[in-house]
Design an enzyme around this catalytic site. Structure first.
Site, PDB file in Angstrom:
ATOM      1  N   MET A   1     -11.583  -6.408   5.147  1.00  0.00           N
ATOM      2  CA  MET A   1     -10.775  -5.450   5.925  1.00  0.00           C
ATOM      3  C   MET A   1     -10.435  -6.067   7.285  1.00  0.00           C
ATOM      4  O   MET A   1     -11.327  -6.528   8.004  1.00  0.00           O
ATOM      5  CB  MET A   1     -11.546  -4.150   6.162  1.00  0.00           C
ATOM      6  CG  MET A   1     -11.775  -3.278   4.943  1.00  0.00           C
ATOM      7  SD  MET A   1     -10.305  -2.631   4.126  1.00  0.00           S
ATOM      8  CE  MET A   1      -9.404  -1.823   5.428  1.00  0.00           C
TER       9      MET A   1
ATOM     10  N   ASP B   1      -6.730  -6.720   4.046  1.00  0.00           N
ATOM     11  CA  ASP B   1      -6.094  -5.394   4.116  1.00  0.00           C
ATOM     12  C   ASP B   1      -6.127  -4.862   5.545  1.00  0.00           C
ATOM     13  O   ASP B   1      -7.203  -4.630   6.100  1.00  0.00           O
ATOM     14  CB  ASP B   1      -6.875  -4.453   3.176  1.00  0.00           C
ATOM     15  CG  ASP B   1      -6.257  -3.063   3.073  1.00  0.00           C
ATOM     16  OD1 ASP B   1      -5.211  -2.811   3.694  1.00  0.00           O
ATOM     17  OD2 ASP B   1      -6.847  -2.231   2.351  1.00  0.00           O
ATOM     18  N   GLY B   2      -4.928  -4.647   6.105  1.00  0.00           N
ATOM     19  CA  GLY B   2      -4.814  -4.023   7.420  1.00  0.00           C
ATOM     20  C   GLY B   2      -4.043  -4.866   8.408  1.00  0.00           C
ATOM     21  O   GLY B   2      -4.464  -5.989   8.718  1.00  0.00           O
ATOM     22  N   GLY B   3      -2.909  -4.353   8.846  1.00  0.00           N
ATOM     23  CA  GLY B   3      -2.139  -5.038   9.882  1.00  0.00           C
ATOM     24  C   GLY B   3      -1.526  -6.350   9.439  1.00  0.00           C
ATOM     25  O   GLY B   3      -1.243  -7.218  10.265  1.00  0.00           O
TER      26      GLY B   3
ATOM     27  N   SER C   1       0.835  -1.207   0.000  1.00  0.00           N
ATOM     28  CA  SER C   1       0.000   0.000   0.000  1.00  0.00           C
ATOM     29  C   SER C   1       0.865   1.251   0.000  1.00  0.00           C
ATOM     30  O   SER C   1       1.685   1.464   0.909  1.00  0.00           O
ATOM     31  CB  SER C   1      -0.896   0.010   1.244  1.00  0.00           C
ATOM     32  OG  SER C   1      -1.394   1.323   1.432  1.00  0.00           O
TER      33      SER C   1
ATOM     34  N   HIS D   1      -8.315   1.095  -4.142  1.00  0.00           N
ATOM     35  CA  HIS D   1      -9.253   0.828  -3.036  1.00  0.00           C
ATOM     36  C   HIS D   1      -9.973   2.137  -2.717  1.00  0.00           C
ATOM     37  O   HIS D   1      -9.394   3.038  -2.099  1.00  0.00           O
ATOM     38  CB  HIS D   1      -8.432   0.314  -1.845  1.00  0.00           C
ATOM     39  CG  HIS D   1      -9.216   0.023  -0.617  1.00  0.00           C
ATOM     40  ND1 HIS D   1      -8.622  -0.260   0.594  1.00  0.00           N
ATOM     41  CD2 HIS D   1     -10.558  -0.032  -0.386  1.00  0.00           C
ATOM     42  CE1 HIS D   1      -9.557  -0.475   1.502  1.00  0.00           C
ATOM     43  NE2 HIS D   1     -10.737  -0.327   0.940  1.00  0.00           N
TER      44      HIS D   1
ATOM     45  N   GLY E   1      -0.798   1.247   9.501  1.00  0.00           N
ATOM     46  CA  GLY E   1      -0.085   1.029  10.757  1.00  0.00           C
ATOM     47  C   GLY E   1      -0.948   0.579  11.923  1.00  0.00           C
ATOM     48  O   GLY E   1      -0.487   0.601  13.062  1.00  0.00           O
TER      49      GLY E   1
ATOM     50  N   HIS F   1      -1.183  -1.190  -4.400  1.00  0.00           N
ATOM     51  CA  HIS F   1      -2.447  -0.891  -3.720  1.00  0.00           C
ATOM     52  C   HIS F   1      -2.520   0.618  -3.467  1.00  0.00           C
ATOM     53  O   HIS F   1      -1.650   1.191  -2.810  1.00  0.00           O
ATOM     54  CB  HIS F   1      -2.500  -1.673  -2.413  1.00  0.00           C
ATOM     55  CG  HIS F   1      -3.803  -1.592  -1.689  1.00  0.00           C
ATOM     56  ND1 HIS F   1      -4.919  -2.339  -2.037  1.00  0.00           N
ATOM     57  CD2 HIS F   1      -4.179  -0.843  -0.620  1.00  0.00           C
ATOM     58  CE1 HIS F   1      -5.915  -2.064  -1.206  1.00  0.00           C
ATOM     59  NE2 HIS F   1      -5.503  -1.157  -0.334  1.00  0.00           N
TER      60      HIS F   1
ATOM     61  N   ASP G   1      -4.703   3.546  -1.885  1.00  0.00           N
ATOM     62  CA  ASP G   1      -5.775   3.837  -0.938  1.00  0.00           C
ATOM     63  C   ASP G   1      -6.330   5.237  -1.167  1.00  0.00           C
ATOM     64  O   ASP G   1      -5.678   6.226  -0.847  1.00  0.00           O
ATOM     65  CB  ASP G   1      -5.250   3.723   0.502  1.00  0.00           C
ATOM     66  CG  ASP G   1      -5.055   2.269   0.909  1.00  0.00           C
ATOM     67  OD1 ASP G   1      -6.022   1.495   0.811  1.00  0.00           O
ATOM     68  OD2 ASP G   1      -3.931   1.920   1.307  1.00  0.00           O
TER      69      ASP G   1
ATOM     70  N   GLY H   1      -9.033   3.635   7.072  1.00  0.00           N
ATOM     71  CA  GLY H   1      -8.718   5.038   7.371  1.00  0.00           C
ATOM     72  C   GLY H   1      -7.246   5.321   7.572  1.00  0.00           C
ATOM     73  O   GLY H   1      -6.776   6.375   7.172  1.00  0.00           O
ATOM     74  N   PHE H   2      -6.530   4.384   8.163  1.00  0.00           N
ATOM     75  CA  PHE H   2      -5.127   4.665   8.483  1.00  0.00           C
ATOM     76  C   PHE H   2      -4.272   3.410   8.323  1.00  0.00           C
ATOM     77  O   PHE H   2      -4.746   2.301   8.591  1.00  0.00           O
ATOM     78  CB  PHE H   2      -4.999   5.182   9.923  1.00  0.00           C
ATOM     79  CG  PHE H   2      -5.776   6.457  10.130  1.00  0.00           C
ATOM     80  CD1 PHE H   2      -5.209   7.690   9.819  1.00  0.00           C
ATOM     81  CD2 PHE H   2      -7.088   6.416  10.577  1.00  0.00           C
ATOM     82  CE1 PHE H   2      -5.934   8.859   9.972  1.00  0.00           C
ATOM     83  CE2 PHE H   2      -7.826   7.585  10.727  1.00  0.00           C
ATOM     84  CZ  PHE H   2      -7.253   8.820  10.425  1.00  0.00           C
TER      85      PHE H   2
ATOM     86  N   MET I   1      -8.971   7.947  -0.130  1.00  0.00           N
ATOM     87  CA  MET I   1      -9.852   8.301   1.000  1.00  0.00           C
ATOM     88  C   MET I   1     -10.338   9.729   0.806  1.00  0.00           C
ATOM     89  O   MET I   1      -9.573  10.601   0.392  1.00  0.00           O
ATOM     90  CB  MET I   1      -9.090   8.205   2.319  1.00  0.00           C
ATOM     91  CG  MET I   1      -8.462   6.847   2.560  1.00  0.00           C
ATOM     92  SD  MET I   1      -7.727   6.743   4.194  1.00  0.00           S
ATOM     93  CE  MET I   1      -6.906   5.149   4.094  1.00  0.00           C
TER      94      MET I   1
ATOM     95  N   GLY J   1       1.112  -2.371   4.140  1.00  0.00           N
ATOM     96  CA  GLY J   1       1.585  -0.982   4.151  1.00  0.00           C
ATOM     97  C   GLY J   1       2.861  -0.882   4.949  1.00  0.00           C
ATOM     98  O   GLY J   1       3.967  -1.024   4.420  1.00  0.00           O
TER      99      GLY J   1
HETATM  100  C1  DX5 Z   1      -6.488   1.218   5.578  1.00  0.00           C
HETATM  101  C2  DX5 Z   1      -5.951   0.969   4.191  1.00  0.00           C
HETATM  102  C3  DX5 Z   1      -4.838  -0.006   4.159  1.00  0.00           C
HETATM  103  C4  DX5 Z   1      -3.607   0.410   4.925  1.00  0.00           C
HETATM  104  C5  DX5 Z   1      -2.737  -0.785   5.149  1.00  0.00           C
HETATM  105  O1  DX5 Z   1      -7.659   1.923   5.482  1.00  0.00           O
HETATM  106  O2  DX5 Z   1      -6.973   0.471   3.358  1.00  0.00           O
HETATM  107  O3  DX5 Z   1      -4.506  -0.347   2.818  1.00  0.00           O
HETATM  108  O4  DX5 Z   1      -2.887   1.408   4.294  1.00  0.00           O
HETATM  109  O5  DX5 Z   1      -1.675  -0.424   5.960  1.00  0.00           O
HETATM  110  P1  DX5 Z   1      -1.038  -1.428   7.025  1.00  0.00           P
HETATM  111  O6  DX5 Z   1      -0.594  -2.647   6.260  1.00  0.00           O
HETATM  112  O7  DX5 Z   1       0.094  -0.648   7.602  1.00  0.00           O
HETATM  113  O8  DX5 Z   1      -2.106  -1.762   8.030  1.00  0.00           O
HETATM  114 ZN    ZN Z   2      -6.445  -0.409   1.387  1.00  0.00          ZN
END
Ligand code: DX5
Ligand code: ZN
Length: 242
Positions: A141, A179-181, A10, A68, A149, A35, A37, A146-147, A39, A201
């Site tokens: 998800m 997606d996420g963590g 990402s 996304h 990390g 990827h 993102d 939203g973020f 927003m 990410g």
């Molecule tokens: C969150 C995003 C993710 C995010 C992943 O809303 O959709 O793509 O950037 O970042 P990590 O892998 O650091 O959780």
């Molecule tokens: Zn994403």
């Protein structure tokens, strides 16, 4: 046949002043997708990148752009992202009703791109039912969007398994993306549950050696996937023999 798990780094965790370098890096390291993102500061509290960045990325890389869309009005903005060169577009199930989801998927396919629908952590998989046969990918998800990390929400792997089962039951086989963590410590669990594409990410871009981190995550995911396939085969042959 064994299909390796694909990694979709990402760009939200990349260095925005060095985007070209950071995209080239993951391309060389064997990423499957970039990827992106998007927003809008409304569907999610954060505001990130949009159409002009997608347009420039298209010129900068031959990797497929996995866009996304975390936006409230995907039907209005979809054509812009498709024109900009998105290869795979994900809309959120929470942003549209069943008819809107079907329209979004049709619009994405009409532009020759791949279509995906994303579910937030608390969204039941049932919202996918009306469109799942038409989807190229489902995004599960594993954090609140939203973020980058954030920490992986425990138990998401069960949702991945449910999506795989739900698709199989209707004769569909969309890719399943998580997606996420996702990191070296969570990748194996989701891969074993049936995830095909892992968004990473921070685990890639915040690593000392991003290329190495990507390869390591891909390796543990593949190993878990192979082990899960082997276990499944053993169970199937045991059933046949009994
Ligand atoms: C969150 C995003 C993710 C995010 C992943 O809303 O959709 O793509 O950037 O970042 P990590 O892998 O650091 O959780
Ligand atoms: Zn994403």
């Amino acid at each position: 046949m064994f299909e390796p798990v694909r990694i979709a780094p990402s760009l939200l965790s990349a260095d925005f002043m060095q985007l070209g370098r950071d995209v080239a890096l993951i391309e060389e390291a064997g990423a499957g997708f970039v990827h992106v993102d998007v927003m809008d500061g409304h569907f999610v509290p954060n505001l990130t990148m949009g159409v002009p960045v997608v347009k420039q990325l298209k010129r900068a890389t031959s990797l497929p752009l996995d866009v996304h869309l975390m936006i409230s009005n995907p039907l209005e903005q979809l054509p812009w992202f498709l024109d900009a060169g998105a290869d795979l577009v994900t809309v959120h199930a929470e942003a549209l009703d069943a008819e809107g989801l079907a329209r979004a998927v049709a619009a994405i396919h009409a532009a020759g791109a791949l279509a995906a629908v994303a579910c937030k952590p608390h969204t039941p998989t049932g919202v996918l039912a009306p469109v799942i046969v038409d989807l190229d990918m489902v995004l599960v998800m594993s954090v609140e969007p939203g973020f980058s990390g954030q920490s992986y929400i425990e138990g998401t792997e069960d949702k991945v398994a449910r999506v795989v089962e739900m698709a199989r039951a209707v004769g569909a086989a969309p890719l399943v993306q998580v997606d996420g963590g996702i990191s070296l410590s969570t990748a194996a669990r989701v891969a074993a549950a049936g995830a095909d594409v892992l968004v990473c990410g921070n685990a890639v871009y915040a690593a000392d050696d991003p290329a190495r981190a990507l390869a390591d995550i891909a390796a543990v995911a593949d190993e878990a996937r192979l082990a899960a396939l082997a276990a499944h085969k053993e169970v199937s042959s045991a059933c046949l023999l009994s």
